[in-house]
Design an enzyme around this catalytic site. Structure first.
Site, PDB file in Angstrom:
ATOM      1  CB  ILE A 188      -0.902   0.034   1.253  1.00  0.00           C
ATOM      2  CG1 ILE A 188      -1.672  -1.288   1.386  1.00  0.00           C
ATOM      3  CG2 ILE A 188      -1.862   1.229   1.190  1.00  0.00           C
ATOM      4  CD1 ILE A 188      -2.464  -1.409   2.679  1.00  0.00           C
TER       5      ILE A 188
ATOM      6  CB  ALA B 275       0.428   2.421   4.138  1.00  0.00           C
TER       7      ALA B 275
ATOM      8  N   GLY C  52      -4.195   8.453   7.036  1.00  0.00           N
ATOM      9  CA  GLY C  52      -5.400   8.510   6.216  1.00  0.00           C
ATOM     10  C   GLY C  52      -5.930   7.158   5.761  1.00  0.00           C
TER      11      GLY C  52
ATOM     12  CE1 TYR D 279      -5.942  14.489  -5.212  1.00  0.00           C
ATOM     13  CE2 TYR D 279      -8.195  15.191  -5.681  1.00  0.00           C
ATOM     14  CZ  TYR D 279      -7.318  14.283  -5.126  1.00  0.00           C
ATOM     15  OH  TYR D 279      -7.800  13.158  -4.475  1.00  0.00           O
TER      16      TYR D 279
HETATM   17  N1  LIG Z   1      -9.630  12.232   1.569  1.00  0.00           N
HETATM   18  C1  LIG Z   1     -10.487  12.416   0.589  1.00  0.00           C
HETATM   19  O1  LIG Z   1     -11.523  13.125   0.727  1.00  0.00           O
HETATM   20  C2  LIG Z   1     -10.248  11.747  -0.730  1.00  0.00           C
HETATM   21  C3  LIG Z   1     -11.217  11.894  -1.740  1.00  0.00           C
HETATM   22  C4  LIG Z   1     -11.004  11.297  -2.964  1.00  0.00           C
HETATM   23  C5  LIG Z   1      -9.856  10.562  -3.189  1.00  0.00           C
HETATM   24  N2  LIG Z   1      -8.924  10.432  -2.199  1.00  0.00           N
HETATM   25  C6  LIG Z   1      -7.707   9.661  -2.504  1.00  0.00           C
HETATM   26  O2  LIG Z   1      -7.414   8.786  -1.431  1.00  0.00           O
HETATM   27  C7  LIG Z   1      -6.005   8.516  -1.427  1.00  0.00           C
HETATM   28  C8  LIG Z   1      -5.465   8.619  -0.010  1.00  0.00           C
HETATM   29  O3  LIG Z   1      -5.542   9.970   0.401  1.00  0.00           O
HETATM   30  P1  LIG Z   1      -5.880  10.410   1.897  1.00  0.00           P
HETATM   31  O4  LIG Z   1      -7.170  11.101   1.835  1.00  0.00           O
HETATM   32  O5  LIG Z   1      -5.700   9.272   2.822  1.00  0.00           O
HETATM   33  O6  LIG Z   1      -4.769  11.538   2.104  1.00  0.00           O
HETATM   34  P2  LIG Z   1      -3.566  11.686   3.160  1.00  0.00           P
HETATM   35  O7  LIG Z   1      -4.055  11.429   4.532  1.00  0.00           O
HETATM   36  O8  LIG Z   1      -2.958  13.000   2.848  1.00  0.00           O
HETATM   37  O9  LIG Z   1      -2.577  10.503   2.747  1.00  0.00           O
HETATM   38  C9  LIG Z   1      -1.791  10.607   1.579  1.00  0.00           C
HETATM   39  C10 LIG Z   1      -0.616   9.649   1.691  1.00  0.00           C
HETATM   40  O10 LIG Z   1       0.195   9.813   0.512  1.00  0.00           O
HETATM   41  C11 LIG Z   1       1.542   9.955   0.949  1.00  0.00           C
HETATM   42  N3  LIG Z   1       2.401  10.683   0.021  1.00  0.00           N
HETATM   43  C12 LIG Z   1       2.331  11.990  -0.335  1.00  0.00           C
HETATM   44  N4  LIG Z   1       3.378  12.295  -1.120  1.00  0.00           N
HETATM   45  C13 LIG Z   1       4.115  11.172  -1.260  1.00  0.00           C
HETATM   46  C14 LIG Z   1       5.315  10.856  -1.929  1.00  0.00           C
HETATM   47  N5  LIG Z   1       6.016  11.787  -2.598  1.00  0.00           N
HETATM   48  N6  LIG Z   1       5.797   9.592  -1.866  1.00  0.00           N
HETATM   49  C15 LIG Z   1       5.143   8.648  -1.157  1.00  0.00           C
HETATM   50  N7  LIG Z   1       4.011   8.881  -0.486  1.00  0.00           N
HETATM   51  C16 LIG Z   1       3.500  10.136  -0.537  1.00  0.00           C
HETATM   52  C17 LIG Z   1       1.437  10.709   2.265  1.00  0.00           C
HETATM   53  O11 LIG Z   1       2.659  10.611   2.985  1.00  0.00           O
HETATM   54  P3  LIG Z   1       3.151  11.825   3.975  1.00  0.00           P
HETATM   55  O12 LIG Z   1       2.320  11.711   5.205  1.00  0.00           O
HETATM   56  O13 LIG Z   1       4.602  11.545   4.172  1.00  0.00           O
HETATM   57  O14 LIG Z   1       2.899  13.104   3.220  1.00  0.00           O
HETATM   58  C18 LIG Z   1       0.278   9.963   2.904  1.00  0.00           C
HETATM   59  O15 LIG Z   1       0.737   8.767   3.458  1.00  0.00           O
HETATM   60  C19 LIG Z   1      -5.379   9.497  -2.411  1.00  0.00           C
HETATM   61  O16 LIG Z   1      -5.107   8.828  -3.621  1.00  0.00           O
HETATM   62  C20 LIG Z   1      -6.466  10.532  -2.641  1.00  0.00           C
HETATM   63  O17 LIG Z   1      -6.382  11.132  -3.909  1.00  0.00           O
HETATM   64  C21 LIG Z   1      -9.098  11.006  -0.976  1.00  0.00           C
END
Ligand SMILES: NC(=O)c1ccc[n+]([C@@H]2O[C@H](COP(=O)([O-])OP(=O)(O)OC[C@H]3O[C@@H](n4cnc5c(N)ncnc54)[C@H](OP(=O)(O)O)[C@@H]3O)[C@@H](O)[C@H]2O)c1
Length: 302
Positions: A31, A34, A37, A183
């Site tokens: 994952i 991971a 979130g 995005y």
């Molecule tokens: N939350 C929503 O409302 C929502 C809605 C639609 C889709 N999504 C999708 O759900 C997925 C998970 O997002 P989330 O909502 O859980 O957001 P999140 O809490 O911001 O988690 C994002 C993850 O991606 C990692 N990441 C960012 N930049 C990276 C890099 N350069 N290399 C490796 N890892 C990196 C972050 O690591 P760090 O902590 O180190 O930055 C974090 O572990 C994403 O694909 C997002 O587009 C989310």
């Protein structure tokens, strides 16, 4: 509001009950992103189902903290942190070499990591950062791990997408500079990739699923909301949005359920199939992006 929250908790409980059968003993899952979130919540759910879970994160500290956290809820000790920074194609290559060398199998790859509207920066590979993390990094990673996924088939690749990809546009001449809607544009590129990949793999037993989890209370908005406003925004997010655990349920469903020969499909937050939005209907665009991505990531170089 309290009733809404209670009803959401009940829905997750019901969903959780429906998911209980998906035992993953003997399976390996990667994952990306991971450490927090939706990715961390998914890692916990797969660990509960006895999978070997590789948390591919860019911060060792955060990745290992997530593992300690997950271990409080499951007796499964087979959780591994591995360094992956999707901003760097070198890091993606190193991660994949490590996996290919040390992991005999890979059953589930979840492309989850993403950034939302990161301020404009060009990466060391001269790619706009949102495009690198959300599309080019996952493109290279998935392709480099394909042989292992084929060897481990039946296996599956899950793309965590966003309904916002519908607002995107992909400008093939401009992956280096500021994107119009960073995005949405990068998520649309990722959708084109997922659809072309499913097409290329249709005669194999490697399935490709794309899901949008809906709006979820995570750290994704960190670049969109000024930190000073977090004390107001965070409680509102907590009250109004589903939790990361709730947001992970559809992904866990795709990772565990028997989906027969399904591949190349699009799923909503509960894991129910939805019609693909019209924006990604043109197959010629999928192929064009694949060719350009191959060149930009130097996919075929040793
Ligand atoms: N939350 C929503 O409302 C929502 C809605 C639609 C889709 N999504 C999708 O759900 C997925 C998970 O997002 P989330 O909502 O859980 O957001 P999140 O809490 O911001 O988690 C994002 C993850 O991606 C990692 N990441 C960012 N930049 C990276 C890099 N350069 N290399 C490796 N890892 C990196 C972050 O690591 P760090 O902590 O180190 O930055 C974090 O572990 C994403 O694909 C997002 O587009 C989310």
């Amino acid at each position: 509001m309290a009733m809404r929250k209670l009803s959401k908790v009940y829905q997750v409980y019901k969903r959780g009950m429906a998911l209980c059968g998906g035992e993953l003993k003997g399976k390996t899952a990667i994952i990306t992103g991971a450490n927090c979130g939706i990715g961390r919540a998914t890692a916990l759910e797969l660990a509960k189902r006895q999978a070997r879970v590789i948390l591919a994160c860019r911060s060792e500290e955060k990745g290992k903290a997530a593992i300690s956290d997950i271990k409080r809820f499951t007796k499964n000790g087979d959780l591994v942190y591995k360094h992956l920074d999707l901003e760097s194609l070198k890091s993606v290559r190193e991660f994949c070499s490590d996996i290919i060398e040390n992991e005999p199998q890979l059953d589930i790859l979840i492309n989850n990591a993403a950034v939302m509207n990161h301020p404009y920066v060009q990466t060391e590979d001269k790619i706009e950062i949102n495009m690198s993390v959300n599309h080019f990094g996952p493109f290279l990673l998935t392709n480099l791990l394909l042989e292992l996924l084929k060897k481990s088939s039946p296996s599956r690749i899950i793309f965590v997408s966003s309904a916002l990809h519908k607002n995107g546009t992909v400008d093939f001449e401009n992956f280096q500079n500021q994107q119009k809607k960073p995005y949405a544009d990068s998520k649309l590129a990722n959708v084109y990739f997922a659809r072309e990949l499913a097409e290329r793999l249709k005669n194999t037993e490697v399935a490709v699923h794309t899901i949008h989890p809906g709006m979820v209370n995570t750290e994704l908005s960190r670049h969109s909301v000024p930190q000073a406003l977090n004390f107001i925004v965070n409680p509102i997010k907590f009250l109004l949005l589903p939790s990361a655990t709730e947001g992970s349920q559809g992904i866990v469903h795709l990772a565990t359920a028997n989906l027969g020969k399904d591949t190349g499909k699009y799923y909503g937050k509960t894991g129910q199939e939805e019609k693909w939005p019209d924006i990604s209907a043109d197959t010629a665009v999928w192929k064009k992006l694949w060719d350009v991505s191959e060149k930009i990531t130097n996919l075929n170089s040793q």
